[in-house]
Write a protein that holds these residues in place. Structure first.
Motif, PDB file in Angstrom:
ATOM      1  N   PHE A  16      -5.419   1.517   3.273  1.00  0.00           N
ATOM      2  CA  PHE A  16      -5.637   0.299   5.448  1.00  0.00           C
ATOM      3  C   PHE A  16      -4.845   0.939   6.143  1.00  0.00           C
ATOM      4  N   GLU A  17      -3.787   2.188   6.349  1.00  0.00           N
ATOM      5  CA  GLU A  17      -3.739   2.904   7.544  1.00  0.00           C
ATOM      6  C   GLU A  17      -4.698   3.586   7.576  1.00  0.00           C
ATOM      7  N   TYR A  18      -5.385   4.472   6.773  1.00  0.00           N
ATOM      8  CA  TYR A  18      -6.316   5.143   7.155  1.00  0.00           C
ATOM      9  C   TYR A  18      -7.698   4.518   8.303  1.00  0.00           C
ATOM     10  N   TYR A  19      -7.981   3.085   6.776  1.00  0.00           N
ATOM     11  CA  TYR A  19      -9.023   1.535   8.113  1.00  0.00           C
ATOM     12  C   TYR A  19      -8.675   1.719   9.317  1.00  0.00           C
ATOM     13  N   VAL A  20      -7.440   1.533   9.150  1.00  0.00           N
ATOM     14  CA  VAL A  20      -7.242   0.963  10.772  1.00  0.00           C
ATOM     15  C   VAL A  20      -7.172   2.206  12.094  1.00  0.00           C
ATOM     16  N   LYS A  21      -7.372   3.405  11.450  1.00  0.00           N
ATOM     17  CA  LYS A  21      -7.039   4.486  12.289  1.00  0.00           C
ATOM     18  C   LYS A  21      -8.375   4.897  12.554  1.00  0.00           C
ATOM     19  N   TRP A  67      -5.036  -9.372  -2.184  1.00  0.00           N
ATOM     20  CA  TRP A  67      -5.450  -8.951  -0.949  1.00  0.00           C
ATOM     21  C   TRP A  67      -4.173  -7.686  -0.560  1.00  0.00           C
ATOM     22  N   LEU A  68      -4.321  -7.008  -0.239  1.00  0.00           N
ATOM     23  CA  LEU A  68      -3.118  -6.069   0.862  1.00  0.00           C
ATOM     24  C   LEU A  68      -3.907  -6.749   2.489  1.00  0.00           C
ATOM     25  N   ARG A  69      -2.655  -6.706   3.043  1.00  0.00           N
ATOM     26  CA  ARG A  69      -2.521  -6.898   4.408  1.00  0.00           C
ATOM     27  C   ARG A  69      -1.353  -6.358   5.610  1.00  0.00           C
ATOM     28  N   ARG A  70      -1.621  -6.690   6.826  1.00  0.00           N
ATOM     29  CA  ARG A  70      -0.779  -6.242   7.224  1.00  0.00           C
ATOM     30  C   ARG A  70      -0.343  -7.882   8.256  1.00  0.00           C
ATOM     31  N   SER A  71       0.931  -7.908   8.612  1.00  0.00           N
ATOM     32  CA  SER A  71       1.513  -8.940   9.304  1.00  0.00           C
ATOM     33  C   SER A  71       1.064  -9.155  10.317  1.00  0.00           C
TER      34      SER A  71
END
Length: 116
Positions: A96-101, A43-47
Motif C-alpha cells: 500500500f505504501e509503495y502504491y502511494v509513493k 480490504w486495507l485502507r489508510r485512515s
C-alpha cells in the motif's frame, strides 16, 4: 431496471496503533447458503486516504468462516485480531505504501508537465 448485486455487510477494524498506525481493515461478509458458511473479503485502507487496497486480489482467497448470524462479527474480529498479532498485514501495508509513493511521484511529474 438496474440489476442489483448484494455484496454483503461491511464492518471496519482499526488496527493496533503501535503496529499499524492509521490503518483500517474493512471486512465485507455475506452468507453463502449452499456452503452454509460466510464469505469474508478483506480490504486495507489508510485512515487518511479514501482508497482501499483489496487484500483478496493479492493472492489471498476469500476467507470462509463457519459461523452463525449471532457470532459472525465476533468471529471476524477474532480473525482480524489474530492476523494483527502476527505479521499478516505487514506485506500488504508495504505494498500500500509503495502504491502511494508511486502515485505521489507520478502525480508530481504530471503536475509539473501538464498543470504548470
Amino acid at each position: 431496471m438496474l440489476k442489483r448485486n448484494y455484496l454483503g455487510t461491511t464492518i471496519s477494524f482499526v488496527l493496533p496503533e503501535n503496529q499499524y498506525k492509521g490503518y483500517v481493515v474493512d471486512c465485507t461478509y455475506k452468507f453463502i447458503k449452499h456452503m452454509n458458511k460466510y464469505a469474508v473479503n478483506l480490504w486495507l485502507r489508510r485512515s487518511d486516504i479514501s482508497d482501499r487496497l483489496p487484500i483478496g486480489s493479492q493472492g489471498i482467497n476469500t476467507q470462509y468462516i463457519a459461523s452463525d448470524k449471532e457470532n459472525i462479527q465476533n468471529d471476524i474480529e477474532n480473525m482480524i485480531e489474530q492476523a494483527a498479532n502476527s505479521t499478516f498485514f505487514d506485506e500488504y501495508i508495504e505494498r500500500f505504501e509503495y502504491y502511494v509513493k508511486c502515485f505521489n511521484y507520478g502525480n508530481t511529474i504530471f503536475e509539473e508537465k501538464w498543470v504548470n
